[in-house]
Design an enzyme around this catalytic site. Sequence first.
Site, PDB file in Angstrom:
ATOM      1  CD  GLU A   1      -3.037   0.986   2.005  1.00  0.00           C
ATOM      2  OE1 GLU A   1      -3.802   0.002   1.798  1.00  0.00           O
ATOM      3  OE2 GLU A   1      -3.384   1.618   3.097  1.00  0.00           O
TER       4      GLU A   1
ATOM      5  CB  THR B   1      -4.475   5.604   0.927  1.00  0.00           C
ATOM      6  OG1 THR B   1      -3.543   6.692   0.958  1.00  0.00           O
ATOM      7  CG2 THR B   1      -3.934   4.144   1.533  1.00  0.00           C
ATOM      8  CE1 TYR B   2     -11.003  10.022  -3.585  1.00  0.00           C
ATOM      9  CE2 TYR B   2     -11.391  10.509  -1.417  1.00  0.00           C
ATOM     10  CZ  TYR B   2     -11.547  10.659  -2.772  1.00  0.00           C
ATOM     11  OH  TYR B   2     -12.432  11.475  -3.522  1.00  0.00           O
TER      12      TYR B   2
ATOM     13  CB  ALA C   1     -11.588  11.033   4.287  1.00  0.00           C
TER      14      ALA C   1
ATOM     15  CG  HIS D   1      -7.942   2.837  -0.824  1.00  0.00           C
ATOM     16  ND1 HIS D   1      -7.411   2.804   0.615  1.00  0.00           N
ATOM     17  CD2 HIS D   1      -7.361   1.474  -1.373  1.00  0.00           C
ATOM     18  CE1 HIS D   1      -6.794   1.477   0.720  1.00  0.00           C
ATOM     19  NE2 HIS D   1      -6.602   0.805  -0.409  1.00  0.00           N
TER      20      HIS D   1
ATOM     21  N   GLY E   1     -14.477   6.042   5.204  1.00  0.00           N
ATOM     22  CA  GLY E   1     -13.770   7.215   5.608  1.00  0.00           C
ATOM     23  C   GLY E   1     -14.024   7.682   7.147  1.00  0.00           C
TER      24      GLY E   1
ATOM     25  CB  ALA F   1     -18.276   1.500   3.203  1.00  0.00           C
TER      26      ALA F   1
ATOM     27  CE  LYS G   1     -17.537  -3.133   4.434  1.00  0.00           C
ATOM     28  NZ  LYS G   1     -16.609  -2.197   5.202  1.00  0.00           N
TER      29      LYS G   1
ATOM     30  CD  GLN H   1       5.615   3.255  11.511  1.00  0.00           C
ATOM     31  OE1 GLN H   1       7.124   2.828  11.538  1.00  0.00           O
ATOM     32  NE2 GLN H   1       4.996   2.324  10.582  1.00  0.00           N
TER      33      GLN H   1
HETATM   34  P1  FAD Z   1     -18.128   1.172   7.132  1.00  0.00           P
HETATM   35  O1  FAD Z   1     -18.112  -0.062   6.602  1.00  0.00           O
HETATM   36  O2  FAD Z   1     -19.314   2.029   6.947  1.00  0.00           O
HETATM   37  O3  FAD Z   1     -18.169   0.719   8.647  1.00  0.00           O
HETATM   38  C1  FAD Z   1     -18.000   1.977   9.633  1.00  0.00           C
HETATM   39  C2  FAD Z   1     -18.738   1.661  11.044  1.00  0.00           C
HETATM   40  O4  FAD Z   1     -20.328   1.522  10.682  1.00  0.00           O
HETATM   41  C3  FAD Z   1     -18.670   0.125  11.574  1.00  0.00           C
HETATM   42  O5  FAD Z   1     -18.718   0.416  12.915  1.00  0.00           O
HETATM   43  C4  FAD Z   1     -19.710  -0.703  10.835  1.00  0.00           C
HETATM   44  O6  FAD Z   1     -20.016  -1.847  11.819  1.00  0.00           O
HETATM   45  C5  FAD Z   1     -20.872   0.291  10.996  1.00  0.00           C
HETATM   46  N1  FAD Z   1     -21.877   0.459   9.951  1.00  0.00           N
HETATM   47  C6  FAD Z   1     -21.608  -0.279   8.783  1.00  0.00           C
HETATM   48  N2  FAD Z   1     -22.822  -0.296   8.093  1.00  0.00           N
HETATM   49  C7  FAD Z   1     -23.717   0.126   9.048  1.00  0.00           C
HETATM   50  C8  FAD Z   1     -25.172   0.043   8.788  1.00  0.00           C
HETATM   51  N3  FAD Z   1     -25.806   0.007   7.522  1.00  0.00           N
HETATM   52  N4  FAD Z   1     -26.001   0.836   9.841  1.00  0.00           N
HETATM   53  C9  FAD Z   1     -25.227   0.795  10.901  1.00  0.00           C
HETATM   54  N5  FAD Z   1     -23.943   0.805  11.179  1.00  0.00           N
HETATM   55  C10 FAD Z   1     -23.060   0.461  10.215  1.00  0.00           C
HETATM   56  N6  FAD Z   1      -9.640   5.790   5.226  1.00  0.00           N
HETATM   57  C11 FAD Z   1      -9.284   6.722   4.271  1.00  0.00           C
HETATM   58  O7  FAD Z   1      -9.941   7.803   4.470  1.00  0.00           O
HETATM   59  N7  FAD Z   1      -8.751   6.638   3.293  1.00  0.00           N
HETATM   60  C12 FAD Z   1      -8.614   5.409   2.806  1.00  0.00           C
HETATM   61  O8  FAD Z   1      -7.621   5.189   1.557  1.00  0.00           O
HETATM   62  C13 FAD Z   1      -8.506   4.434   3.993  1.00  0.00           C
HETATM   63  N8  FAD Z   1      -8.187   2.989   3.427  1.00  0.00           N
HETATM   64  C14 FAD Z   1      -8.419   1.914   4.514  1.00  0.00           C
HETATM   65  C15 FAD Z   1      -8.087   0.626   4.178  1.00  0.00           C
HETATM   66  C16 FAD Z   1      -8.498  -0.298   4.910  1.00  0.00           C
HETATM   67  C17 FAD Z   1      -7.857  -1.678   4.655  1.00  0.00           C
HETATM   68  C18 FAD Z   1      -8.942  -0.022   6.311  1.00  0.00           C
HETATM   69  C19 FAD Z   1      -9.040  -1.183   7.044  1.00  0.00           C
HETATM   70  C20 FAD Z   1      -9.302   1.363   6.494  1.00  0.00           C
HETATM   71  C21 FAD Z   1      -9.038   2.505   5.646  1.00  0.00           C
HETATM   72  N9  FAD Z   1      -9.453   3.665   5.883  1.00  0.00           N
HETATM   73  C22 FAD Z   1      -9.158   4.782   5.115  1.00  0.00           C
HETATM   74  C23 FAD Z   1      -9.954   4.197   7.101  1.00  0.00           C
HETATM   75  C24 FAD Z   1     -11.643   3.727   7.093  1.00  0.00           C
HETATM   76  O9  FAD Z   1     -12.091   5.013   6.429  1.00  0.00           O
HETATM   77  C25 FAD Z   1     -12.164   3.978   8.480  1.00  0.00           C
HETATM   78  O10 FAD Z   1     -11.875   3.015   9.279  1.00  0.00           O
HETATM   79  C26 FAD Z   1     -13.608   4.523   8.435  1.00  0.00           C
HETATM   80  O11 FAD Z   1     -13.834   4.864   9.970  1.00  0.00           O
HETATM   81  C27 FAD Z   1     -14.594   3.176   8.369  1.00  0.00           C
HETATM   82  O12 FAD Z   1     -14.574   2.977   7.066  1.00  0.00           O
HETATM   83  P2  FAD Z   1     -15.344   1.518   6.600  1.00  0.00           P
HETATM   84  O13 FAD Z   1     -15.372   1.822   5.164  1.00  0.00           O
HETATM   85  O14 FAD Z   1     -14.922   0.264   7.083  1.00  0.00           O
HETATM   86  O15 FAD Z   1     -16.902   1.813   7.159  1.00  0.00           O
END
Ligand code: FAD
Length: 291
Positions: A17, A48-49, A51, A77, A108, A127, A168, A215
């Site tokens: 990454e 990555t992207y 937010a 991303h 994000g 997401a 998801k 870190q």
């Molecule tokens: P979601 O899947 O939406 O989950 C977030 C929370 O909401 C969880 O607690 C989940 O249980 C809950 N949830 C999900 N769906 C629902 C629903 N329908 N109703 C109620 N609750 C729900 N961030 C960046 O800004 N840029 C990046 O490039 C980036 N890359 C990443 C890559 C990886 C592999 C990982 C693990 C994280 C990355 N992140 C990045 C961080 C990420 O954006 C954060 O962890 C963010 O807080 C959650 O994103 P998610 O897509 O997992 O969200």
Amino acid sequence: MKLTEIFNSGKLSLSFEVFPPKNDTAFDSVKSATEEIAKLSPSFMSVTYGAGGGTSRYTLDIAKNIKERYGVPTLAHLTCVSSTRETVRAKIEQIRAAGIDNVMALRGDIPKELLGADRSAWDYKHAVELVKELRESGADFCIGGACYPEIHPESQNQKEDIKYLKEKVEAGCDFLTTQMFFDNNLLYNFLYKIREAGVTVPIIPGIMPITNGNQVERAVKLSGSFVPQRFKALVDKFGDTPEAMKQAGIAYATDQIIDLFANGITNVHVYSMNKPDVAAAIQRNLSSIIS
Ligand code: FAD
């Protein structure tokens, strides 16, 4: 090339990454670091992207460059939180036009200033809505999502987190990449639970090599990851000696990866953080394993 082709091949592989620059001044040095990593011919590279803007406009430039110049499959991303549907649709179209086949669909992190805000009017709250948007775009993307072996910090409990994760995946995720973890048993327990819940897509463990003492605190704060005593001892002993810490961190990550491969994982994603030397050292340590 869709990443599912790699995951379904059954071959052991490493991916890396990178993150895009924060501004124009940093663009050339970041681009060159990502090119050094691309020259290692990883199975794929993710970009990555940022937010809420920031680094976001460079994600595609870097991903496109890696793919076109080095033939390395890329995963762009994309985040959706606090974005309008119109902006996200435009971004999706740009990804498609750039010839990128793989998109990591993320919510994000919620920007600090919006933490207490009423989210009911937001175009995207989770997401899963971005996954649906990507599927409905008509482009034939391979879509990834994030997952959390130690649960997402906002989740009440793991059962709820896995319930939403399953939704998801059912909305269209082809694979999931994990948050970093420092104890492989957490990943194995998580795998058992999600498989039992009916999540069957490939899971790509994300491993973060910690190569300097400072870190650790930042990475743990961001991810909420558990730090095992074995790892803490290593940071206590070598954290103040940069070269020693680097060597120890690379060895710890390598050890985690070998254990994952030995236990049935076929692709490991390394959070290489634009550090070609770290990526190269890990790949060298595994040269006879992933050949
Ligand atoms: P979601 O899947 O939406 O989950 C977030 C929370 O909401 C969880 O607690 C989940 O249980 C809950 N949830 C999900 N769906 C629902 C629903 N329908 N109703 C109620 N609750 C729900 N961030 C960046 O800004 N840029 C990046 O490039 C980036 N890359 C990443 C890559 C990886 C592999 C990982 C693990 C994280 C990355 N992140 C990045 C961080 C990420 O954006 C954060 O962890 C963010 O807080 C959650 O994103 P998610 O897509 O997992 O969200």
